[in-house]
Design an enzyme around this catalytic site. Structure first.
Site, short mmCIF file in Angstrom:
data_model
loop_
_atom_site.label_atom_id
_atom_site.label_comp_id
_atom_site.label_asym_id
_atom_site.label_seq_id
_atom_site.Cartn_x
_atom_site.Cartn_y
_atom_site.Cartn_z
N CYS A 75 0.73 -1.12 -0.09
CA CYS A 75 0.29 0.13 0.11
C CYS A 75 0.92 1.30 -0.05
CB CYS A 75 -0.83 -0.07 1.18
SG CYS A 75 -1.60 1.51 1.59
N GLU A 76 0.51 2.12 -0.95
CA GLU A 76 1.42 3.37 -0.92
C GLU A 76 1.21 4.31 0.13
OE1 GLU A 76 -0.73 6.22 -4.23
OE2 GLU A 76 0.39 4.70 -4.97
N HIS A 77 0.12 4.13 0.84
CA HIS A 77 -0.26 4.86 1.93
C HIS A 77 0.56 4.53 3.36
CE1 HIS A 77 -4.08 5.64 -0.35
NE2 HIS A 77 -3.29 6.49 -0.78
N HIS A 78 0.64 3.55 3.69
CA HIS A 78 1.44 2.90 4.82
C HIS A 78 2.56 1.96 4.60
CE1 HIS A 78 -3.00 3.85 5.65
NE2 HIS A 78 -2.42 4.49 6.54
N GLN A 116 -4.83 -0.45 -4.74
CA GLN A 116 -5.83 -1.66 -5.67
C GLN A 116 -6.32 -0.89 -6.59
OE1 GLN A 116 -7.66 -4.51 -2.95
NE2 GLN A 116 -8.91 -4.95 -4.41
N HIS A 144 -5.99 -5.95 3.24
CA HIS A 144 -5.11 -5.08 3.24
C HIS A 144 -4.67 -5.01 4.80
CE1 HIS A 144 -5.62 -2.78 -0.62
NE2 HIS A 144 -6.64 -3.67 -0.48
N CYS A 146 -2.82 -2.69 6.37
CA CYS A 146 -3.18 -1.41 6.72
C CYS A 146 -4.45 -1.42 7.44
CB CYS A 146 -2.93 -0.14 5.78
SG CYS A 146 -4.05 -0.50 3.97
#
Length: 186
Positions: A75-78, A116, A144, A146
């Site tokens: 995940c590019e956020h976490h 995703q 996920h 995250c």
């Protein structure tokens, strides 16, 4: 190995209050850097390199499905993993792609920092580009970390995304056939 990447991991350990010089962590910055480079090796690949001419002439105009392709992404956020399956289908117009190349395309895009929704679109667009298919469908179902390890901590949740192009978007019968067939494979 990028020395600065391992140096950044060393600083992360310090920022967490750890001692990167203690016995158990001595090699961790280098191992973490190598792991991250492997997990993100899709950046060093292109659609052309992955496909490598693995198209064959074919008269079939019936749906080709490659279901249940395992995928692992971050995940590019976490920077936490999401893990799932991709189901890919296309309707050929004179050329078919080796099934292993479909799986390799999934892996190439999954091995980049992602969300995703974008991953699903990138796979569909690449299959359409390579095959010039009359239609392409991609469904991804993933769990996920995250969402499971932090935040709402929902252990049994999954996320489903789909992209339907061409005949799969235009024809509810074609779309329904695909969804029924992948339902049998899961």
């Amino acid at each position: 190995m990028t020395p600065s990447l391992s140096g950044h991991y060393r600083e992360i350990l310090k920022g967490l209050g750890e001692d990167p010089d203690r016995e158990g962590l001595l090699d961790t910055p280098e191992r973490a850097a190598k792991a991250m480079q492997y997990l993100c090796h899709g950046y060093g690949q292109s659609v052309e390199d992955v496909v490598d001419g693995a198209l064959a002439a074919s008269d079939t105009d019936e749906m080709v499905i490659v279901p249940g392709i395992e995928l692992y992404s971050l995940c590019e956020h976490h920077l936490l993993p999401f893990i799932g399956k991709a189901h890919v289908a296309y309707i050929p117009t004179g050329r078919v792609l080796e099934p292993s190349k479909v799986a390799r395309l999934v892996d190439m895009f999954a091995r980049r920092l992602q969300i995703q929704e974008n991953l699903t679109r990138q796979i569909a667009d690449a299959i359409e580009q390579v095959t010039a298919a009359a239609g392409v469908a991609v469904v991804i179902e993933a769990r996920h970390m995250c969402m499971m390890m932090r935040g709402v901590e929902k252990q049994n949740s999954t996320m489903n995304t789909s992209v339907m192009l061409g005949a799969f978007r235009e024809s509810s019968n074609t779309r329904q056939e695909f969804l029924q067939l992948i339902g049998r494979s899961t």
